[in-house]
Design a protein around this motif. Structure first.
Motif, PDB file in Angstrom:
ATOM      1  N   GLN A 167      32.903  36.184  29.890  1.00 15.98           N
ATOM      2  CA  GLN A 167      33.288  37.590  29.831  1.00 15.98           C
ATOM      3  C   GLN A 167      33.335  38.093  28.390  1.00 15.98           C
ATOM      4  O   GLN A 167      33.585  37.333  27.445  1.00 15.98           O
ATOM      5  CB  GLN A 167      34.641  37.801  30.510  1.00 15.98           C
ATOM      6  N   GLU A 223      35.197  41.134  26.087  1.00 14.91           N
ATOM      7  CA  GLU A 223      36.369  42.006  26.179  1.00 14.91           C
ATOM      8  C   GLU A 223      36.073  43.483  25.982  1.00 14.91           C
ATOM      9  O   GLU A 223      36.925  44.343  26.219  1.00 14.91           O
ATOM     10  CB  GLU A 223      37.430  41.571  25.170  1.00 14.91           C
ATOM     11  N   PHE A 228      33.854  44.079  34.465  1.00  9.61           N
ATOM     12  CA  PHE A 228      34.237  42.721  34.825  1.00  9.61           C
ATOM     13  C   PHE A 228      33.975  42.440  36.308  1.00  9.61           C
ATOM     14  O   PHE A 228      34.688  41.662  36.944  1.00  9.61           O
ATOM     15  CB  PHE A 228      35.715  42.477  34.506  1.00  9.61           C
ATOM     16  N   LEU A 256      33.503  38.599  37.694  1.00  6.11           N
ATOM     17  CA  LEU A 256      34.522  37.565  37.579  1.00  6.11           C
ATOM     18  C   LEU A 256      34.503  36.646  38.793  1.00  6.11           C
ATOM     19  O   LEU A 256      34.340  37.089  39.932  1.00  6.11           O
ATOM     20  CB  LEU A 256      35.905  38.210  37.447  1.00  6.11           C
ATOM     21  N   THR A 280      45.121  37.965  23.641  1.00  7.04           N
ATOM     22  CA  THR A 280      44.887  38.393  25.023  1.00  7.04           C
ATOM     23  C   THR A 280      44.526  39.870  25.048  1.00  7.04           C
ATOM     24  O   THR A 280      45.024  40.670  24.251  1.00  7.04           O
ATOM     25  CB  THR A 280      46.122  38.168  25.909  1.00  7.04           C
ATOM     26  N   VAL A 309      43.065  42.895  34.998  1.00  3.83           N
ATOM     27  CA  VAL A 309      42.359  41.777  34.363  1.00  3.83           C
ATOM     28  C   VAL A 309      43.091  41.408  33.083  1.00  3.83           C
ATOM     29  O   VAL A 309      43.635  42.288  32.406  1.00  3.83           O
ATOM     30  CB  VAL A 309      40.890  42.139  34.043  1.00  3.83           C
ATOM     31  N   GLU A 310      43.125  40.119  32.759  1.00  4.10           N
ATOM     32  CA  GLU A 310      43.585  39.679  31.445  1.00  4.10           C
ATOM     33  C   GLU A 310      42.636  38.612  30.933  1.00  4.10           C
ATOM     34  O   GLU A 310      42.365  37.623  31.615  1.00  4.10           O
ATOM     35  CB  GLU A 310      45.010  39.139  31.488  1.00  4.10           C
ATOM     36  N   LEU A 311      42.105  38.826  29.727  1.00  4.49           N
ATOM     37  CA  LEU A 311      41.204  37.883  29.079  1.00  4.49           C
ATOM     38  C   LEU A 311      41.944  37.164  27.961  1.00  4.49           C
ATOM     39  O   LEU A 311      42.699  37.791  27.213  1.00  4.49           O
ATOM     40  CB  LEU A 311      39.986  38.602  28.497  1.00  4.49           C
ATOM     41  N   ILE A 317      36.107  34.514  24.433  1.00 11.21           N
ATOM     42  CA  ILE A 317      36.980  34.469  25.588  1.00 11.21           C
ATOM     43  C   ILE A 317      36.890  33.095  26.242  1.00 11.21           C
ATOM     44  O   ILE A 317      35.809  32.609  26.564  1.00 11.21           O
ATOM     45  CB  ILE A 317      36.607  35.570  26.602  1.00 11.21           C
ATOM     46  N   ALA A 365      39.747  33.970  32.022  1.00 10.44           N
ATOM     47  CA  ALA A 365      40.174  35.275  32.503  1.00 10.44           C
ATOM     48  C   ALA A 365      41.021  35.103  33.757  1.00 10.44           C
ATOM     49  O   ALA A 365      40.788  34.180  34.551  1.00 10.44           O
ATOM     50  CB  ALA A 365      38.970  36.163  32.816  1.00 10.44           C
ATOM     51  N   TRP A 373      42.536  37.599  37.034  1.00 12.15           N
ATOM     52  CA  TRP A 373      42.295  38.919  37.600  1.00 12.15           C
ATOM     53  C   TRP A 373      42.960  39.043  38.956  1.00 12.15           C
ATOM     54  O   TRP A 373      43.185  38.060  39.665  1.00 12.15           O
ATOM     55  CB  TRP A 373      40.797  39.207  37.687  1.00 12.15           C
TER      56      TRP A 373
END
Length: 350
Positions: free
Chosen positions: A45, A47, A58, A61, A230, A243-245, A254, A257, A259
């Motif tokens: 991914q 960002e 995204f 994912l 992050t 979502v958090e990368l 990255i 991830a 989600w």
């Protein structure tokens, strides 16, 4: 590669529109909400960039593993006494770990966690100085910094893999954090498309461990420094990041991830109720009255709303107690017998 991905994202975004997002405490999790979160460790991914009206794409994912996160009143959990100022707890899966937080209209902060770091049982780890997670309202261009941490001492009584038994240990934790809300736009994930606010956070954690063995303390036997960045994408009305990368080590790449797989649900099988025994309520849902059967013939029973506020209390004077709920608003409530672990859920529907 990143330039190419950004170009594709910009082309895909052409002709769409997004609205700027402001996050408040009303956009955070509520008691008894359950979130299903998936993890993608492919590291493929990107960002995206900071700025206004950015497309964050995204949609590809992958679900390589999934966790269930239940939010509840921290006072209803087994380790609440260690976190007297916490009002919200996060239970991972069915009790693998607990995270204790405090949320009000201006801040969300972490007070510590109860976890099993050594594979020998859950222990509470508290922050003397809580860690700020968010400042409300959060809007594009706002930011905050924080220094947090604490010292935790606990009994071990086993060999953690160093060749001899450690009687006790203490961990000194220091956290340094800087967080900026540096972008907003439209995010597409496998769950759908959302208007989002991006939170860009740098976090450095320093853990130093002292051990007590052979009758004396050995200080700073081990020090570990972890840093990460992050990128967290918030929307209105859901209560959890879409979502958090994570960029482990803040290296510009990255590493994984997480989600949101589905919209949150309200649990009727909260892990905190596994030990709730000896009390029942009927009818459920209740319209005008609810009768409670309990082994106790004295004491009191309380109704709590989803924020943990007591909305009704009644004296128990027999093994069955009838409570008038005609003046209680429609909704889901917790009932509990004061001074015991006997509690459950009841719905009021007039």
């Amino acid at each position: 590669m990143r330039k190419q991905l950004l170009f594709v994202s910009l082309v895909a975004f052409a002709g769409t529109a997004s609205a700027q997002v402001t996050i408040t405490d009303l956009d955070q999790p509520q008691i008894l909400q359950v979130f299903q979160q998936a993890t993608d460790t492919t590291g493929t991914q990107n960002e995206g960039v900071a700025g206004p009206a950015i497309p964050y794409m995204f949609g590809t994912l992958q679900n390589q593993g999934q966790d269930s996160l239940t939010f509840t009143n921290s006072q209803w959990t087994a380790y609440s006494a260690n976190y007297p100022n916490s009002n919200l707890a996060i239970i991972q899966n069915t009790g693998d770990a607990y995270i204790y937080t405090m949320m009000n209209s201006s801040v969300l902060e972490m007070h510590g966690q109860a976890a099993d770091p050594f594979g020998n049982g859950i222990i509470p780890l508290t922050f003397t100085n809580p860690e700020t997670q968010m400042i409300f309202p959060a809007a594009y261009g706002s930011s905050f910094g924080d220094t947090a941490g604490g010292v935790n001492k606990f009994y071990m009584g086993f060999d953690p893999g160093i060749g001899f038994t450690v009687d006790s240990a203490q961990i000194h934790t220091t956290i340094i954090k800087a967080s900026d809300y540096d972008g907003w736009g439209s995010l597409t994930s496998p769950l759908g498309t959302f208007n989002v606010l991006r939170q860009n956070t740098y976090r450095k954690q320093i853990d130093t461990i002292d051990i007590y063995a052979f009758g004396s303390w050995t200080y700073a036997i081990f020090t570990q420094v972890d840093s990460l960045r992050t990128y967290t994408y918030w929307t209105n009305g859901i209560g959890f990041p879409i979502v958090e990368l994570t960029d482990q080590g803040d290296q510009g790449t990255i590493s994984n991830a997480t989600w949101l797989v589905s919209l949150p649900t309200v649990t009727s099988t909260d892990p905190i109720f596994v030990e709730c025994f000896g009390v029942s309520a009927y009818p459920n849902p209740a319209s005008t009255t609810a009768t409670f059967a309990t082994p106790l013939a004295t004491g009191s029973i309380e109704f709590l709303d989803m924020t943990g506020r007591v909305v009704k209390s009644q004296i128990i004077n027999s093994s069955t107690t009838t409570v008038d709920v005609s003046d209680v608003a429609n909704g889901m409530y917790i009932y509990r017998v004061v001074g015991t672990n006997q509690q459950g859920q009841i719905q009021v529907a007039h």
